[in-house]
Write a protein that holds these residues in place. Structure first.
Motif, short mmCIF file in Angstrom:
data_model
loop_
_atom_site.label_atom_id
_atom_site.label_comp_id
_atom_site.label_asym_id
_atom_site.label_seq_id
_atom_site.Cartn_x
_atom_site.Cartn_y
_atom_site.Cartn_z
N TRP A 1 0.84 -1.18 0.00
CA TRP A 1 0.00 0.00 0.00
C TRP A 1 0.89 1.24 0.00
O TRP A 1 2.01 1.21 0.52
CB TRP A 1 -0.87 0.05 1.24
CG TRP A 1 -1.70 -1.17 1.51
CD1 TRP A 1 -1.28 -2.36 2.03
CD2 TRP A 1 -3.11 -1.31 1.28
NE1 TRP A 1 -2.33 -3.24 2.16
CE2 TRP A 1 -3.47 -2.62 1.71
CE3 TRP A 1 -4.10 -0.47 0.78
CZ2 TRP A 1 -4.78 -3.09 1.63
CZ3 TRP A 1 -5.40 -0.94 0.72
CH2 TRP A 1 -5.73 -2.23 1.13
N ALA A 2 0.36 2.36 -0.54
CA ALA A 2 1.11 3.61 -0.53
C ALA A 2 0.18 4.78 -0.28
O ALA A 2 -0.94 4.83 -0.80
CB ALA A 2 1.85 3.80 -1.86
N ALA A 3 0.67 5.72 0.53
CA ALA A 3 -0.09 6.95 0.83
C ALA A 3 0.80 8.16 0.58
O ALA A 3 1.98 8.15 0.92
CB ALA A 3 -0.58 6.94 2.28
N LYS A 4 0.21 9.18 -0.02
CA LYS A 4 0.94 10.45 -0.19
C LYS A 4 -0.10 11.56 -0.33
O LYS A 4 -0.95 11.51 -1.22
CB LYS A 4 1.84 10.41 -1.41
CG LYS A 4 2.69 11.67 -1.57
CD LYS A 4 3.63 11.57 -2.77
CE LYS A 4 2.87 11.52 -4.08
NZ LYS A 4 3.77 11.55 -5.25
N ASP B 1 6.54 15.00 -2.52
CA ASP B 1 6.03 14.97 -3.89
C ASP B 1 6.93 15.76 -4.83
O ASP B 1 6.89 15.56 -6.05
CB ASP B 1 4.61 15.53 -3.92
CG ASP B 1 3.84 15.11 -5.16
OD1 ASP B 1 4.10 14.01 -5.68
OD2 ASP B 1 3.00 15.89 -5.63
N ASP C 1 8.19 6.46 -7.54
CA ASP C 1 7.27 6.80 -6.46
C ASP C 1 6.31 5.63 -6.21
O ASP C 1 5.53 5.27 -7.10
CB ASP C 1 6.49 8.05 -6.87
CG ASP C 1 5.55 8.54 -5.80
OD1 ASP C 1 5.45 7.90 -4.73
OD2 ASP C 1 4.90 9.59 -6.03
N ALA D 1 3.63 5.65 -4.69
CA ALA D 1 2.25 6.12 -4.80
C ALA D 1 1.83 6.37 -6.24
O ALA D 1 0.67 6.69 -6.51
CB ALA D 1 2.05 7.39 -3.98
N ALA E 1 0.87 5.36 -10.10
CA ALA E 1 0.07 4.25 -10.63
C ALA E 1 0.94 3.15 -11.21
O ALA E 1 0.62 1.95 -11.09
CB ALA E 1 -0.89 4.78 -11.69
N ARG F 1 -1.43 -0.56 -3.85
CA ARG F 1 -2.79 -0.12 -3.57
C ARG F 1 -2.73 1.27 -2.93
O ARG F 1 -1.92 1.51 -2.05
CB ARG F 1 -3.48 -1.10 -2.62
CG ARG F 1 -3.46 -2.54 -3.12
CD ARG F 1 -4.14 -3.46 -2.14
NE ARG F 1 -3.99 -4.87 -2.54
CZ ARG F 1 -4.87 -5.83 -2.26
NH1 ARG F 1 -5.97 -5.53 -1.57
NH2 ARG F 1 -4.67 -7.06 -2.65
N ARG F 2 -3.57 2.15 -3.36
CA ARG F 2 -3.50 3.53 -2.88
C ARG F 2 -4.32 3.71 -1.60
O ARG F 2 -5.46 3.27 -1.52
CB ARG F 2 -4.01 4.48 -3.96
CG ARG F 2 -3.68 5.96 -3.69
CD ARG F 2 -2.18 6.21 -3.76
NE ARG F 2 -1.85 7.57 -3.36
CZ ARG F 2 -1.66 8.57 -4.20
NH1 ARG F 2 -1.78 8.36 -5.50
NH2 ARG F 2 -1.34 9.78 -3.76
N SER G 1 -6.35 8.86 6.29
CA SER G 1 -5.21 7.94 6.21
C SER G 1 -5.13 7.08 7.47
O SER G 1 -4.92 5.86 7.38
CB SER G 1 -3.91 8.71 5.99
OG SER G 1 -3.75 9.77 6.92
#
Length: 347
Positions: A280-283, A290, A305, A307, A309, A314-315, A334
């Protein structure tokens, strides 16, 4: 040639901003703390039990767990009192012994910054005073937990900043405590600051040397949890900690790998992590990470990155998070998503 020059310029920019927390200044080079726990030489030489003790430098956590399983309470107590720094940091040792050993070691520490870590009620699973100091703390009942999470922090974290009062949700203790409060009964969270992190700006933050050393320590720590009969963990990795997790991924045995504010994981995509864990990735849009060019050239930078695509993770929603250290703030989307993942949900 012009394209190559632009890439190098991007990497140079990455080297100036890839740090784990806000508020840094100029970077200073760090030497990674590696090898067995402090006090291992006297442990190896100890014949008080009339048998050879497992070598802290080479014994696998499974072998350490088997050794302690064969001891009586009196023998365990003897080793704890004679070698608290080894017992408290030797992966595979039963966690109850580690708590007691580290409480003993902290009470004996001459460093006034560490007094609070030894306060009654705190569950310190690791305490290594070497270098800038390394700490792991447990929130919840790890022995009975059905779900276990591990939080791996980024730069500028050590024993002195492990639970600092400012920028709380940028500290491992603050992140872990917030996640634990959001999860339901049956969960436990470990704040793991068990590696030498980069300090401020500089090559340490833009290269993988400290992450490689940290990945070896994280992998062994996870193996120790498994040897002690604990559930496979969900691992949350913040900023430079995600570089550590990316390198450790094949050997973590994690059910889920969650990265937030990541400069890259030293892999081109999820398949390159060589893990069976869900990734999973969060930003959030206000995170300065960024602006970091996600490149890797000549050992500088950490790659694509997570985050993005194309990486294939998974976002995790992060619209409510603010800045680089706001992902675990109470009330954010989040944090709610992290708690669901920690409890085995969001499938």
């Amino acid at each position: 040639m012009r394209r190559f020059a632009r890439t190098l310029a991007a990497v140079a920019l990455a080297a100036t901003v890839v740090a784990g927390t806000a508020g840094w200044a100029s970077g200073t080079g760090q030497r990674a703390v590696t090898g067995p726990p402090p006090g291992s030489a006297s442990w190896r030489a100890d014949g008080a039990l009339g048998r050879q003790l497992p070598d802290p430098g080479s014994a696998a956590p499974d072998d350490v767990a088997l050794f302690f399983a064969g001891l009586g309470d009196r023998e365990r107590q003897l080793l704890l009192e004679r070698h608290p720094s080894v017992v408290g940091n030797l992966d595979g040792t039963p966690l109850e012994l580690r708590y007691r050993a580290n409480a003993l070691a902290l009470r004996a520490s001459p460093d006034p910054r560490l007094i609070r870590l030894g306060a009654p009620g705190r569950q310190i699973l690791a305490f290594d005073p070497r270098g800038r100091g390394q700490v792991a703390e447990v929130f919840g009942d790890l022995r009975t937990a059905r779900h276990v999470s591990v939080v791996v922090p980024g730069s500028d974290i050590d024993a002195g900043t492990f639970d600092r009062r400012n920028d709380v949700y940028g500290t491992p203790a603050g992140m872990a405590k917030s996640l634990y409060a959001e999860t339901g009964p049956g969960s436990a969270v470990i704040a793991w600051a068990g590696y030498t992190t980069p300090v401020g700006l500089g090559l340490d933050a833009a290269t993988g040397g400290l992450a490689e050393a940290g990945a070896r320590r994280l992998t062994r720590f996870a193996a120790g949890l498994a040897a002690d009969g604990l559930p496979s963990p969900v691992v949350f990795c913040h900023s430079y900690g995600s570089v550590v997790c990316g390198l450790a991924a094949p050997g973590l045995g994690a059910t889920d790998l969650v990265v937030l504010g990541s400069p890259g994981m030293r892999a081109d995509d999820v398949a390159g992590l060589r893990t069976g864990a869900r990734v999973w990735a969060a930003k959030d849009d206000t995170d300065w990470i960024d602006d970091v060019p996600h490149v890797r050239v000549a050992g500088l930078g950490h790659g694509p990155d997570p985050a993005g695509a194309a990486f294939g993770a998974r976002r995790v929603p992060a619209e409510d998070a603010k800045g680089h250290t706001g992902y675990f703030a109470p009330g954010t989307d989040s944090l709610r998503a992290f708690a669901a993942i920690a409890e085995g949900g969001s499938r």
